[in-house]
Design an enzyme around this catalytic site. Structure first.
Site, PDB file in Angstrom:
ATOM      1  N   GLU A  67     -30.894  17.708  16.873  1.00 52.14           N
ATOM      2  CA  GLU A  67     -29.754  17.602  15.957  1.00 52.14           C
ATOM      3  C   GLU A  67     -28.403  17.774  16.648  1.00 52.14           C
ATOM      4  O   GLU A  67     -27.381  17.398  16.137  1.00 52.14           O
ATOM      5  CB  GLU A  67     -29.885  18.631  14.823  1.00 52.14           C
ATOM      6  CG  GLU A  67     -30.933  18.255  13.804  1.00 52.14           C
ATOM      7  CD  GLU A  67     -30.725  16.856  13.220  1.00 52.14           C
ATOM      8  OE1 GLU A  67     -29.671  16.625  12.598  1.00 52.14           O
ATOM      9  OE2 GLU A  67     -31.603  16.009  13.411  1.00 52.14           O
ATOM     10  N   PRO A  76     -21.835  11.890  19.606  1.00 53.42           N
ATOM     11  CA  PRO A  76     -21.179  10.822  18.836  1.00 53.42           C
ATOM     12  C   PRO A  76     -19.782  11.209  18.360  1.00 53.42           C
ATOM     13  O   PRO A  76     -19.021  10.354  17.922  1.00 53.42           O
ATOM     14  CB  PRO A  76     -22.107  10.604  17.643  1.00 53.42           C
ATOM     15  CG  PRO A  76     -23.314  11.435  17.878  1.00 53.42           C
ATOM     16  CD  PRO A  76     -23.027  12.413  18.955  1.00 53.42           C
ATOM     17  N   ASP A 107     -12.854  -8.284  35.734  1.00 51.62           N
ATOM     18  CA  ASP A 107     -13.736  -7.944  34.614  1.00 51.62           C
ATOM     19  C   ASP A 107     -13.047  -8.009  33.274  1.00 51.62           C
ATOM     20  O   ASP A 107     -11.844  -7.780  33.181  1.00 51.62           O
ATOM     21  CB  ASP A 107     -14.211  -6.491  34.748  1.00 51.62           C
ATOM     22  CG  ASP A 107     -15.316  -6.351  35.747  1.00 51.62           C
ATOM     23  OD1 ASP A 107     -15.945  -7.355  36.063  1.00 51.62           O
ATOM     24  OD2 ASP A 107     -15.529  -5.214  36.196  1.00 51.62           O
ATOM     25  N   ARG A 151     -20.268   1.319  39.490  1.00 56.04           N
ATOM     26  CA  ARG A 151     -19.853  -0.011  39.969  1.00 56.04           C
ATOM     27  C   ARG A 151     -18.379  -0.052  40.358  1.00 56.04           C
ATOM     28  O   ARG A 151     -17.942  -0.969  41.028  1.00 56.04           O
ATOM     29  CB  ARG A 151     -20.202  -1.107  38.965  1.00 56.04           C
ATOM     30  CG  ARG A 151     -19.441  -1.072  37.686  1.00 56.04           C
ATOM     31  CD  ARG A 151     -19.986  -2.084  36.686  1.00 56.04           C
ATOM     32  NE  ARG A 151     -19.656  -3.457  37.032  1.00 56.04           N
ATOM     33  CZ  ARG A 151     -18.441  -3.988  36.910  1.00 56.04           C
ATOM     34  NH1 ARG A 151     -17.441  -3.243  36.474  1.00 56.04           N
ATOM     35  NH2 ARG A 151     -18.214  -5.242  37.223  1.00 56.04           N
TER      36      ARG A 151
HETATM   37  N1  ADE Z   1     -25.612  11.037  21.532  1.00 55.98           N
HETATM   38  C1  ADE Z   1     -26.027  10.510  20.364  1.00 55.98           C
HETATM   39  N2  ADE Z   1     -25.270   9.463  20.006  1.00 55.98           N
HETATM   40  C2  ADE Z   1     -24.330   9.318  20.981  1.00 55.98           C
HETATM   41  C3  ADE Z   1     -23.246   8.413  21.186  1.00 55.98           C
HETATM   42  N3  ADE Z   1     -22.948   7.449  20.316  1.00 55.98           N
HETATM   43  N4  ADE Z   1     -22.504   8.569  22.296  1.00 55.98           N
HETATM   44  C4  ADE Z   1     -22.775   9.552  23.169  1.00 55.98           C
HETATM   45  N5  ADE Z   1     -23.781  10.433  23.032  1.00 55.98           N
HETATM   46  C5  ADE Z   1     -24.558  10.320  21.956  1.00 55.98           C
END
Ligand code: ADE
Length: 242
Positions: free
Chosen positions: A113, A86, A164, A150
């Site tokens: 985690e 994230p 697109d 794609r």
């Molecule tokens: N792993 C956990 N959350 C994620 C996200 N938002 N993007 C990529 N990998 C992740």
């Protein structure tokens, strides 16, 4: 192009690979796709891949050894290694186009985690699919793979991908199909006129209008053609926007 997924849960990709456009792209050898379970690289006699965080705290952290050894095994001189987390660069259509040119994309999926921070020394970049936290990187890896596959030559019609949403920083114009009237709702008459130039103009105008309404941020740093600028000014005037 080849995509290699490093994951503890390869079976999550079975449905993704078995259906629709992705299955056809693999069958037609437009893409080579493999999943590697990095648990198989764990030297620990119980095949452990994670341990408790140094300094304490909740959850488990993925260890360096299984992932780095797995990477050494699958990596080729032309590979790009992307860790899904994230906290990475945020994925979008431009990044998809960038990755689509790579010969070999390795997507590293974490769970629990997170990763031991030192694994970053062995990857090219961290990538996020948005500002939310998933239980693991697998669904993110499917999102990235789908968007990249794609775009491979011969997977879908080129005109289709050029129109697109997000190509040219504009959202897509509305599409319609038969019946011409559904429950009193009509298809715009210009689309039935057979006049290609009018249809092109209508679609461009709708793209601009939709983008202005739903994602004005996309228009911020965009270079407009004279025609687009004129249309945009008209749209704004009609909506009473400065
Ligand atoms: N792993 C956990 N959350 C994620 C996200 N938002 N993007 C990529 N990998 C992740």
């Amino acid at each position: 192009m080849k995509i290699t997924i490093l994951t503890l849960f390869p079976s999550m990709f079975e449905g993704f690979l078995k259906n629709s456009i992705i299955a056809r792209a693999v069958a037609n050898e437009k893409i080579e796709f493999e999943c590697v379970d990095f648990r198989e690289y764990a030297t620990d006699k119980f095949h452990r891949v994670d341990d408790t965080p140094c300094g304490g705290g909740a959850g488990m952290v993925l260890q360096c050894q299984p992932i780095v050894d797995c990477l050494k095994d699958v990596r080729m001189p032309n590979s790009k290694v992307v860790m899904l987390t994230p906290s990475g660069r945020v994925f979008n259509q431009k990044v998809a186009r960038e990755y689509a040119k790579d010969e070999h994309l390795i997507l590293l999926c974490g769970h629990y985690e997170g990763f031991d921070h030192r694994i970053l020394n062995y990857v090219d970049e961290e990538l996020s699919i948005g500002d939310f936290v998933l239980t693991g990187g697998e669904i993110a890896a499917m999102v990235v793979s789908d968007a990249v596959i794609r775009l491979q030559e011969g997977v879908i019609r080129t005109e289709s991908s050029n129109d697109d949403s997000f190509e040219n920083d504009l959202l897509e114009y509305p599409q319609y199909t038969r019946p011409i009237v559904y429950d009193g709702h009509e298809v715009p008459s210009v689309l039935l006129s057979g006049h290609h130039e009018n249809i092109r103009k209508w679609r461009l105008e709708k793209s601009l209008e939709t983008t202005l309404e739903k994602r004005p941020d996309l228009l911020q740093n965009r270079q407009f053609t004279k025609e687009e600028l004129k249309m945009l000014q008209n749209i704004k005037k009609n909506k009473g926007i400065k």
